[in-house]
Design an enzyme around this catalytic site. Structure first.
Site, PDB file in Angstrom:
ATOM      1  N   GLU A  41       0.834  -1.198   0.000  1.00  0.00           N
ATOM      2  CA  GLU A  41       0.000   0.000   0.000  1.00  0.00           C
ATOM      3  C   GLU A  41       0.878   1.262   0.000  1.00  0.00           C
ATOM      4  O   GLU A  41       1.881   1.326   0.703  1.00  0.00           O
ATOM      5  CB  GLU A  41      -0.890  -0.014   1.246  1.00  0.00           C
ATOM      6  CG  GLU A  41      -1.795   1.185   1.401  1.00  0.00           C
ATOM      7  CD  GLU A  41      -2.594   1.152   2.691  1.00  0.00           C
ATOM      8  OE1 GLU A  41      -3.611   1.849   2.770  1.00  0.00           O
ATOM      9  OE2 GLU A  41      -2.191   0.410   3.632  1.00  0.00           O
ATOM     10  N   LYS A 123      -9.719   1.852  -1.729  1.00  0.00           N
ATOM     11  CA  LYS A 123      -9.870   1.347  -0.368  1.00  0.00           C
ATOM     12  C   LYS A 123     -11.201   1.787   0.239  1.00  0.00           C
ATOM     13  O   LYS A 123     -11.534   2.968   0.259  1.00  0.00           O
ATOM     14  CB  LYS A 123      -8.698   1.861   0.476  1.00  0.00           C
ATOM     15  CG  LYS A 123      -8.592   1.291   1.877  1.00  0.00           C
ATOM     16  CD  LYS A 123      -7.346   1.845   2.549  1.00  0.00           C
ATOM     17  CE  LYS A 123      -7.110   1.297   3.930  1.00  0.00           C
ATOM     18  NZ  LYS A 123      -5.889   1.884   4.547  1.00  0.00           N
ATOM     19  N   CYS A 158      -5.256  -3.292   3.308  1.00  0.00           N
ATOM     20  CA  CYS A 158      -4.848  -3.061   4.689  1.00  0.00           C
ATOM     21  C   CYS A 158      -5.996  -3.110   5.698  1.00  0.00           C
ATOM     22  O   CYS A 158      -6.487  -4.169   6.046  1.00  0.00           O
ATOM     23  CB  CYS A 158      -4.073  -1.747   4.768  1.00  0.00           C
ATOM     24  SG  CYS A 158      -3.040  -1.567   6.249  1.00  0.00           S
TER      25      CYS A 158
END
Length: 270
Positions: A41, A123, A158
């Site tokens: 990321e 995300k 994440c």
């Protein structure tokens, strides 16, 4: 299919330096026979380098993405370009569907062997704890599902690991391999390892969890590394420590069907 999890040592705010080391790692992974590579990321600027986000920001038509596409095509390797800071207004102006008319997003892009952009994921769950991400960025609202190498691959990022309902949505789209570019910091090592393994186990899917390494003094944060490749039983097929490295594993599409047939827990969902 051979997969490579590229655990980069990310230098805070050093876009060109980080891009060069990412390119070198992708070239090396391809030379070693990898079919698919995954980067961490915010591998270009560093997740916790919030003050430097504006130095890297790019719309999907920016030359940056051409450079990333060339990394795939020139080396005959597919790869998930970790994530970058996407300029949503620029992407919208270029005709791309975006979750908001302006602002920035934490965006992962899947390139195939020919450098074609096959998937874009923004995300969904923005991190607010000791982080400015939720203040600076816009959350995504769509999934990325790509057919590659006999697998159906879904991308998450994440903090998404803490929200299992997202992974059930991907499962319902036929996903049997999950990739998770991350910037997971100390001290929550046990969370990182447990959540990645759990998402693999509960979905009976492969999961490629790719973290970075490096320190970000301005945010008092350090990434913990420990990338891992899990099989559908949740067994780690490859793991890393906290140093910059690339780990590889062979994943077999047929293994997912075998596991799901021998242990049909997914059929018992209510």
């Amino acid at each position: 299919m051979e997969v490579a999890a590229i655990q980069l040592g990310i230098e805070s705010g050093a876009v060109e330096t980080n891009l060069d080391q990412a390119r070198e790692a992708v070239v090396d992974a391809a030379a070693e026979g990898a079919d698919l590579a995954v980067l961490p990321e915010q591998f270009l600027v560093g997740f916790f380098a919030f003050d430097d986000y504006s130095t890297q920001v790019a719309g999907l038509d920016d030359p940056l993405f051409d450079r990333l596409a060339e990394m795939a095509a020139d080396n005959d390797i597919a790869f998930v370009a970790g994530s970058v800071v996407e300029d949503l207004a620029a992407s919208a102006a270029a005709g791309y569907d975006v979750p908001a008319a302006d602002g920035y997003a934490n965006t992962s892009v899947f390139f195939d062997r020919n450098g074609q952009r096959r998937g874009v994921y923004r995300k969904h769950h923005l991190f607010g704890y000791d982080s400015a991400e939720s203040e600076l960025l816009v959350a995504g609202d769509s999934l990325s599902v790509v057919e590659f190498g006999g697998l159906t691959i879904g991308t998450t990022t994440c903090y998404d690991l803490r929200f299992p309902s997202l992974y059930r949505r991907l499962l319902d789209r036929g996903v049997d391999c999950l990739v998770v570019p991350s910037a997971w910091p100390y001290p929550r090592i046990e969370h990182w390892e447990t959540l990645g393994r759990a998402r693999a186990i509960e979905n009976l899917s492969y999961l490629i969890a790719v973290n970075g390494t490096g320190s970000f003094p301005a945010a008092d944060a350090q990434l913990c590394g420990r990338s891992a490749i899990y099989d559908p039983w949740g067994t780690a097929r490859a793991t890393a420590g906290d140093a910059s490295t690339t780990i590889t594993a062979t994943i077999e599409p047929a293994a997912v069907d075998e596991v799901r047939s021998s242990f049909p827990a997914l059929d018992d969902r209510r």
